[in-house]
Write a protein that holds these residues in place. Structure first.
Motif, PDB file in Angstrom:
ATOM      1  N   LEU A  48       0.828  -1.194   0.000  1.00  0.00           N
ATOM      2  CA  LEU A  48       0.000   0.000   0.000  1.00  0.00           C
ATOM      3  C   LEU A  48       0.867   1.252   0.000  1.00  0.00           C
ATOM      4  O   LEU A  48       2.087   1.189   0.203  1.00  0.00           O
ATOM      5  N   THR A 156      -4.613   3.386   0.502  1.00  0.00           N
ATOM      6  CA  THR A 156      -4.086   3.536   1.854  1.00  0.00           C
ATOM      7  C   THR A 156      -5.075   2.959   2.867  1.00  0.00           C
ATOM      8  O   THR A 156      -6.249   2.743   2.557  1.00  0.00           O
ATOM      9  N   PHE A 202     -10.226   0.999   3.609  1.00  0.00           N
ATOM     10  CA  PHE A 202      -9.181   1.452   2.697  1.00  0.00           C
ATOM     11  C   PHE A 202      -9.695   2.619   1.866  1.00  0.00           C
ATOM     12  O   PHE A 202     -10.849   2.607   1.417  1.00  0.00           O
TER      13      PHE A 202
END
Length: 211
Positions: A48, A156, A202
């Motif tokens: 990520l 992220t 996310f």
């Protein structure tokens, strides 16, 4: 001390199938991580942004998995259907954590498929087993080899939902949970049953995704 990664135990159909499902949900290509010989496990990495990653992990039919706490934790979670195993914080120096908790860290390593060896020390998996809301700690030997290096994504971690008590986590970390990240939102809910990491949200280019 910062959130480093989150671990997801393989579901009934195994490591690769589980990793593929997660990769499609969040839009990140999976990377074969390799075997942890000391723990009797192997993983797939979803790198990520922000120097973080998702680890999808499964236990191997290996004696180490019966002896190592991490192998025991993965086996128990997978036998219970799989899912989020826990969250992990990285520290630059694990010695103060050893002194505070009163335990010694253990060495970890794995060889990537390209032959590169990653090494680290970790501490607190027994705490995770006894109280799954608690993260465990990791100190990477070489940050240049961190599993997130080379991530080609904007995805992220936006939030962690934890069944548990923020005061207990604060005591374990020796700082508030939000002190481990300036961008991750921590939500605590009362545990109805076993405490632990319930969900991860996310941020992706197409919107938020909660797993």
């Amino acid at each position: 001390m910062r959130v480093d990664h989150v671990s997801y135990a393989a579901e009934h159909d195994g490591l690769q199938a589980t990793a593929e499902r997660l990769s499609k949900l969040i839009g990140v290509d999976p990377v074969d991580g390799g075997i942890h010989p000391r723990f009797g496990t192997r993983n797939v990495i979803l790198p990520l942004a922000h120097d973080r990653y998702v680890e999808v992990v499964e236990v191997l039919d290996h004696p180490a998995s019966d002896k190592a706490p991490f192998g025991q934790a993965v086996r128990a979670r997978s036998e219970n259907g799989g899912g989020w195993l826990g969250w992990v914080v990285a520290v630059d120096d694990i010695k103060p954590v050893e002194e505070r908790i009163g335990r010694q860290s253990v060495e970890g390593n794995r060889h990537r498929p390209d032959g590169v060896e990653l090494k680290w020390r970790q501490l607190g998996v027994k705490g995770l087993i006894s109280d799954p809301q608690l993260p465990f700690f990791v100190q990477w030997e070489d940050r240049a080899l961190h599993p997130s290096v080379g991530a080609h994504t904007e995805v992220t971690i936006e939030g962690l939902q934890i069944a548990g008590d923020p005061a207990r986590v604060r005591e374990w970390l020796d700082l508030p949970p939000e002190g481990t990240s300036t961008v991750i939102d921590f939500t605590f809910v009362a545990p109805h049953g076993t405490p632990g990491l319930l969900a991860v949200t996310f941020a992706t280019p197409t919107g938020t995704v909660t797993v």
